[in-house]
Design a protein around this motif. Structure first.
Motif, PDB file in Angstrom:
ATOM      1  N   ILE A  79       0.847  -1.187   0.000  1.00 11.74           N
ATOM      2  CA  ILE A  79       0.000   0.000   0.000  1.00 11.74           C
ATOM      3  C   ILE A  79       0.884   1.238   0.000  1.00 11.74           C
ATOM      4  O   ILE A  79       1.751   1.398   0.859  1.00 11.74           O
ATOM      5  CB  ILE A  79      -0.931   0.005   1.229  1.00 11.74           C
ATOM      6  CG1 ILE A  79      -1.903  -1.172   1.162  1.00 11.74           C
ATOM      7  CG2 ILE A  79      -1.705   1.324   1.305  1.00 11.74           C
ATOM      8  CD1 ILE A  79      -2.745  -1.347   2.419  1.00 11.74           C
ATOM      9  N   VAL A  80       0.671   2.114  -0.995  1.00  9.20           N
ATOM     10  CA  VAL A  80       1.484   3.332  -1.109  1.00  9.20           C
ATOM     11  C   VAL A  80       0.628   4.596  -1.084  1.00  9.20           C
ATOM     12  O   VAL A  80       1.139   5.703  -1.283  1.00  9.20           O
ATOM     13  CB  VAL A  80       2.343   3.310  -2.399  1.00  9.20           C
ATOM     14  CG1 VAL A  80       3.396   2.211  -2.316  1.00  9.20           C
ATOM     15  CG2 VAL A  80       1.469   3.135  -3.642  1.00  9.20           C
ATOM     16  N   GLY A  81      -0.667   4.449  -0.840  1.00  7.56           N
ATOM     17  CA  GLY A  81      -1.536   5.609  -0.760  1.00  7.56           C
ATOM     18  C   GLY A  81      -2.918   5.214  -0.288  1.00  7.56           C
ATOM     19  O   GLY A  81      -3.314   4.044  -0.420  1.00  7.56           O
ATOM     20  N   SER A  82      -3.656   6.166   0.258  1.00 11.04           N
ATOM     21  CA  SER A  82      -5.005   5.853   0.744  1.00 11.04           C
ATOM     22  C   SER A  82      -5.850   7.109   0.826  1.00 11.04           C
ATOM     23  O   SER A  82      -5.340   8.230   0.917  1.00 11.04           O
ATOM     24  CB  SER A  82      -4.945   5.205   2.127  1.00 11.04           C
ATOM     25  OG  SER A  82      -4.510   6.135   3.108  1.00 11.04           O
ATOM     26  N   VAL A  83      -7.154   6.921   0.817  1.00 11.59           N
ATOM     27  CA  VAL A  83      -8.132   7.955   1.123  1.00 11.59           C
ATOM     28  C   VAL A  83      -9.413   7.231   1.522  1.00 11.59           C
ATOM     29  O   VAL A  83      -9.692   6.134   1.019  1.00 11.59           O
ATOM     30  CB  VAL A  83      -8.380   8.900  -0.072  1.00 11.59           C
ATOM     31  CG1 VAL A  83      -9.085   8.187  -1.231  1.00 11.59           C
ATOM     32  CG2 VAL A  83      -9.169  10.129   0.352  1.00 11.59           C
ATOM     33  N   ALA A  84     -10.180   7.823   2.432  1.00  9.55           N
ATOM     34  CA  ALA A  84     -11.415   7.195   2.894  1.00  9.55           C
ATOM     35  C   ALA A  84     -12.533   8.224   2.941  1.00  9.55           C
ATOM     36  O   ALA A  84     -12.298   9.421   3.119  1.00  9.55           O
ATOM     37  CB  ALA A  84     -11.212   6.571   4.273  1.00  9.55           C
ATOM     38  N   ILE A  85     -13.752   7.730   2.797  1.00 11.55           N
ATOM     39  CA  ILE A  85     -14.948   8.535   2.978  1.00 11.55           C
ATOM     40  C   ILE A  85     -15.757   7.900   4.099  1.00 11.55           C
ATOM     41  O   ILE A  85     -16.162   6.740   4.006  1.00 11.55           O
ATOM     42  CB  ILE A  85     -15.800   8.621   1.699  1.00 11.55           C
ATOM     43  CG1 ILE A  85     -15.071   9.410   0.616  1.00 11.55           C
ATOM     44  CG2 ILE A  85     -17.165   9.239   2.003  1.00 11.55           C
ATOM     45  CD1 ILE A  85     -14.838  10.880   0.952  1.00 11.55           C
TER      46      ILE A  85
END
Length: 322
Positions: free
Chosen positions: A218-224
């Motif tokens: 995993i090299v990036g993330s975003v959540a809602i």
């Protein structure tokens, strides 16, 4: 493709600006300091407190060069080192009383030069210069930030939980914010606890998480988070990129996925909370339709910061809160 004559015009204008602004001289802005030292003082003033690692990244200079320059500015009484309240291993740089006076003189000189030049332009030309210079400067910065190539396959964007996700996202946050903003264990624990709680709510169709994965890592993330705010508003959380991906467009792709999800779910607004100083992230948020809706002094990140709230309203929505 940019026309050759346009490229040449921009290069000629850039060389002229470098000469006229004094960057060919050994000192800058009516001071006894080099251009890099002047920029350092201005960045410290802008951030209030800043680490040497942050300055290396902002100025685009070698670590050894920045270290020598900081030593000279500290010896001259312009800067002082302050111990981090979160982690004794880190120190921040702040302006001294003398440094504040120096920055005030630099700002007066810089403003005077701009005013004098603007007197030779019409109002429309002034606005065009401001917009054009800003756009060109940000484009140059994007080129520098994207200079480190990903070196292989582009990350794949996947949605939903992956094993190790909580630990890896927490690690990326802790590594970046400890290096650049002196955040300590309080911040890392806050991120990990929030993610663990959120992961248990991913079965709600109004919640989602998107991960950039490269070679199984995993090299990036975003959540809602569609649960925690209520009022049909979504909360954008845990937007982070590994160092190797910054400037590659992966962050914009992650945000695009999250925003498309919010539009599909017909949220009235999307909110995010951050703090002042994250300039690249702010430009990305604003390019995706977010606007700054609130600022205040707070300490939810584990140390006093100028905190910020950004809001993106749906096309059919209207402001629903201050």
């Amino acid at each position: 493709m940019t026309a050759p004559n346009l490229i040449n015009d921009i290069r000629v204008a850039s060389r002229l600006m470098v000469r006229e602004l004094g960057f060919m001289n050994t000192t800058l802005a009516a001071t006894d300091y080099s251009p890099s030292a002047v920029h350092t003082l201005l960045e410290v003033e802008h951030h209030g407190a800043i680490t040497a690692a942050q300055l290396v990244n902002i100025l685009g200079l070698e670590k050894s060069s920045v270290s020598r320059m900081l030593a000279r500015l500290i010896k001259a009484g312009e800067l002082q080192e302050v111990q981090s309240t979160d982690d004794a291993r880190f120190k921040s740089l702040q302006l001294t009383a003398k440094g504040k006076e120096s920055v005030a003189r630099i700002n007066r000189y810089g403003a005077m030069r701009v005013r004098e030049a603007m007197e030779h332009l019409s109002e429309a030309q002034r606005e065009a210069v401001a917009r054009g210079l800003s756009a060109y400067a940000f484009a140059l910065e994007s080129c520098r930030n994207g200079a480190a190539q990903l070196g292989g396959a582009r990350p794949e964007i996947v949605s939903g939980y992956l094993p190790g996700m909580i630990g890896r996202i927490s690690e990326m946050h802790a590594s970046y914010y400890s290096q650049h903003y002196d955040f300590g264990y309080f911040f890392e624990a806050k991120v990990a606890a929030g993610l663990a709680e959120f992961a248990g709510r991913l079965d709600n169709p109004r919640n989602g998480i998107w991960l950039a994965v490269r070679h199984g890592r995993i090299v990036g993330s975003v959540a809602i988070d569609g649960d925690d705010l209520g009022n049909n508003e979504a909360h954008l959380r845990w937007f982070i990129l590994d160092e190797e991906c910054r400037g590659s467009g992966v962050g914009r792709e992650l945000l695009a996925r999250a925003i498309a999800f919010c539009d599909e779910q017909q949220f009235g607004a999307v909110q995010l909370w951050t703090f002042s100083g994250l300039h690249a992230a702010r430009r990305l948020y604003e390019s995706c339709g977010f606007t700054l809706s609130k600022e205040w002094q707070g300490d939810q990140w584990g140390r006093p910061m100028l905190e910020q709230q950004f809001t993106r309203y749906s096309h059919a929505g209207s402001p629903s809160r201050a």
